[in-house]
Design a protein around this motif. Structure first.
Motif, PDB file in Angstrom:
ATOM      1  N   GLY A  19     -19.315  11.218   3.178  1.00  0.00           N
ATOM      2  CA  GLY A  19     -18.112  11.791   2.574  1.00  0.00           C
ATOM      3  C   GLY A  19     -16.848  11.198   3.162  1.00  0.00           C
ATOM      4  N   ALA A  20     -16.852  11.003   4.501  1.00  0.00           N
ATOM      5  CA  ALA A  20     -15.675  10.405   5.144  1.00  0.00           C
ATOM      6  C   ALA A  20     -15.463   8.973   4.658  1.00  0.00           C
ATOM      7  N   ILE A  21     -16.567   8.210   4.557  1.00  0.00           N
ATOM      8  CA  ILE A  21     -16.456   6.827   4.094  1.00  0.00           C
ATOM      9  C   ILE A  21     -15.958   6.780   2.649  1.00  0.00           C
ATOM     10  N   VAL A  49      -9.025   6.504  -0.702  1.00  0.00           N
ATOM     11  CA  VAL A  49      -7.633   6.373  -0.273  1.00  0.00           C
ATOM     12  C   VAL A  49      -7.180   4.918  -0.353  1.00  0.00           C
ATOM     13  N   PHE A  50      -8.038   4.004   0.125  1.00  0.00           N
ATOM     14  CA  PHE A  50      -7.674   2.586   0.113  1.00  0.00           C
ATOM     15  C   PHE A  50      -7.531   2.068  -1.322  1.00  0.00           C
ATOM     16  N   VAL A  51      -8.483   2.444  -2.179  1.00  0.00           N
ATOM     17  CA  VAL A  51      -8.452   1.940  -3.553  1.00  0.00           C
ATOM     18  C   VAL A  51      -7.233   2.477  -4.301  1.00  0.00           C
ATOM     19  N   ALA A  67      -4.086   0.325  -5.472  1.00  0.00           N
ATOM     20  CA  ALA A  67      -3.771   0.279  -6.906  1.00  0.00           C
ATOM     21  C   ALA A  67      -2.332   0.712  -7.164  1.00  0.00           C
ATOM     22  N   THR A  68      -1.878   1.753  -6.440  1.00  0.00           N
ATOM     23  CA  THR A  68      -0.492   2.190  -6.600  1.00  0.00           C
ATOM     24  C   THR A  68       0.482   1.096  -6.207  1.00  0.00           C
ATOM     25  N   GLY A  69       0.209   0.432  -5.076  1.00  0.00           N
ATOM     26  CA  GLY A  69       1.080  -0.659  -4.647  1.00  0.00           C
ATOM     27  C   GLY A  69       1.105  -1.805  -5.632  1.00  0.00           C
ATOM     28  N   PHE A 106       0.844  -1.204   0.000  1.00  0.00           N
ATOM     29  CA  PHE A 106       0.000   0.000   0.000  1.00  0.00           C
ATOM     30  C   PHE A 106       0.876   1.249   0.000  1.00  0.00           C
ATOM     31  N   SER A 107       0.563   2.190  -0.905  1.00  0.00           N
ATOM     32  CA  SER A 107       1.374   3.394  -1.050  1.00  0.00           C
ATOM     33  C   SER A 107       0.478   4.607  -1.240  1.00  0.00           C
TER      34      SER A 107
END
Length: 532
Positions: A264-266, A272-274, A278-280, A213-214
């Protein structure tokens, strides 16, 4: 004239004759592939992208700004073309009977020769653009350090393969001991008789990428949004902009009130997680695609990379130790990584990643092939002394105890009602620090085997290190004032990739281990070591 004077007088012509003969044995100087000039131009154009965009966007893309940006880009390309041509013309290499020589430099010239017997192996590396053009970077690994290794950029793939084979053959011819042990036929079929030790497919890479995760992508997005403000008349950072957008969509989001903020927070956390995952995954696929570790007659051969393809060989006799690591999260799922501590270099590091994401049962055959053995239930472990553990707990908690005293005195004078809270928090942190130190002591241990020494540490992410007693460089005992008073010491064992430190052990134990390690080192004739 005396005999010594005659010897000196005849020495200079003899040396000149030897140098002339060596020069005659050297092949004619050769240049790298002409296409490498084009890579230099592309690199210059890549470096010009940001300045050109800044000039073009500085006046919101007006006609003059566009022309200025295009002219600036053309200047960058022309300068890159000139320097690339000069570098290519002034870079030559020649293959001699005893060494390989590389000369380079535009204004100041430099020449370096590396004897074949010092070359551990020749690795090939292809980044994205050179790979498209069929070019390869050839790196001669000497074990002297990443900056001191010799490299040629760029040759065609056929030239690179041919040069690698030629240097290997001449290195093997210079190393008669290796040829006697392995035999010429074994060396010639080194790659054809390779044994696969570890590989990773797309499914394994996908799982690996989830653990990598990045958040680097968010820094890029934030920078792009800053430039986007110059092109549009919308302020993305103003709350009113988003409120007006919600009203235009019917206002149903505003009617949700506090629930809208929760949604909005969810949504933000999900994004952020997706994006982080995806970056990782992308980075992992790029770095580890086609990962293959093989055991050949020459050593361990590792190939990996999607856009940048690397092909590295690690001679077995160069492996001084192994490191088994993990992460706090991946450890809970049984995933580990394995590195070889070696005299050879890997991207400026003395550790080669040979299994970045594997189960422990997958690591055991690799460790065994390197001449080591993972600890088992019969391993005789030794921990640090109780005094070392106690001193660590006291010292770690002392800072917070002092903070509690200062906070207690301050609040007693200025805010008496807050004394309990002001002192309770630092004292709780002191207990936590002492408890973590105790847990760390429980998992910090070492064991001395017949051929190797092992050390383990880590609570949430355990890590192990195994080092060959024979290949250690040094053994040193250190004691600070407190350690001398309390009767324990730290044993430092020298490795090429750093130092294996065993802290807090009894002084008698440290001396015993040092004595046995030094006995192993001094009792060995290193000229008779296996060089396979």
């Amino acid at each position: 004239m005396s005999s010594s004077e005659a010897t000196l007088a005849s020495g200079a012509p003899a040396r000149k004759l030897a140098e002339a003969e060596q020069q005659d044995d050297r092949d004619a100087p050769q240049r790298t592939a002409p296409l490498s000039i084009g890579l230099g131009v592309l690199s210059a154009a890549q470096n010009a992208v940001i300045p050109v965009l800044l000039v073009g966007l500085g006046n919101r893309g007006e006609g003059f700004a566009v022309l200025a940006s295009l002219a600036l880009g053309a200047v960058f390309v022309l300068i890159g073309l000139g320097f690339s041509f000069l570098r290519w013309q002034r870079l030559t290499y020649s293959i001699g009977a005893q060494d390989i020589r590389v000369e380079s430099g535009i204004l100041s010239r430099s020449a370096r020769s590396v004897p074949y017997e010092r070359i551990q192996d020749v690795s090939l590396e292809q980044s994205f653009l050179p790979r498209l053009l069929g070019l390869v970077a050839v790196k001669f690994e000497t074990g002297a350090g990443g900056g001191d290794d010799l490299s040629l950029t760029y040759l065609t793939l056929e030239q690179g393969e041919g040069l690698r084979q030629m240097v290997r053959e001449r290195r093997d011819a210079a190393n008669a001991e290796e040829r006697v042990q392995l035999g010429a036929s074994a060396l010639e079929s080194a790659d054809s008789d390779a044994e696969t030790l570890f590989t990773m497919g797309p499914q394994r890479l996908f799982v690996f990428g989830l653990f990598e995760f990045s958040l680097a992508v968010f820094a890029v997005l934030a920078g792009l949004l800053q430039y986007l403000d110059d092109l549009i008349d919308i302020d993305l950072w103003e709350v009113e902009f988003w409120e007006d957008l919600a009203r235009e969509q019917g206002g149903w989001l505003l009617e949700l009130g506090a629930y809208a903020q929760a949604l909005g927070a969810i949504a933000g956390l999900t994004g952020v997680f997706v994006l982080g995952s995806a970056t990782g995954i992308v980075r992992t696929f790029n770095r580890e695609w086609g990962f293959l570790l093989e055991r050949t007659a020459r050593g361990f051969r590792r190939r990996r990379g999607l856009f940048t393809r690397t092909d590295v060989v690690m001679p077995v006799h160069r492996v001084q130790g192994v490191r088994v690591g993990t992460g706090m999260l991946r450890y809970r799922f049984g995933w580990h990584s394995l590195r070889f501590v070696s005299l050879a270099q890997d991207a400026g590091s003395a550790s080669h990643v040979v299994a970045p994401f594997a189960r422990m049962e997958e690591l055991a055959p690799i460790v065994a092939a390197a001449g080591f053995q993972l600890p088992d239930d019969d391993t005789a472990w030794h921990r640090a002394t109780i005094a070392y553990r106690t001193d660590g707990m006291v010292l770690d908690g002392l800072f917070f105890v002092l903070a509690a005293l200062i906070a207690g005195v301050g609040t007693a004078i200025y805010a008496p009602d807050w004394v309990l809270i002001a002192t309770a928090i630092p004292l709780a942190l002191a207990l936590l620090a002492a408890g973590l130190n105790w847990l760390s002591w429980q998992h910090k241990r070492h064991a001395l085997g017949t051929d190797q020494i092992m050390a383990q540490a880590g609570v949430l992410a355990p890590r192990s290190q195994l080092a060959s007693r024979l290949k250690l460089h040094s053994a040193e005992i250190t004691q600070g004032p407190l350690a001398r008073l309390r009767g324990y010491a730290t044993l430092h064992l020298g490795l090429a990739g750093g130092v294996l430190a065993i802290p807090g052990i009894p002084l008698a134990r440290a001396r015993q281990v040092r004595s046995q390690v030094l006995e192993t080192i001094t009792a060995t004739d290193f000229s008779q070591l296996e060089t396979a």
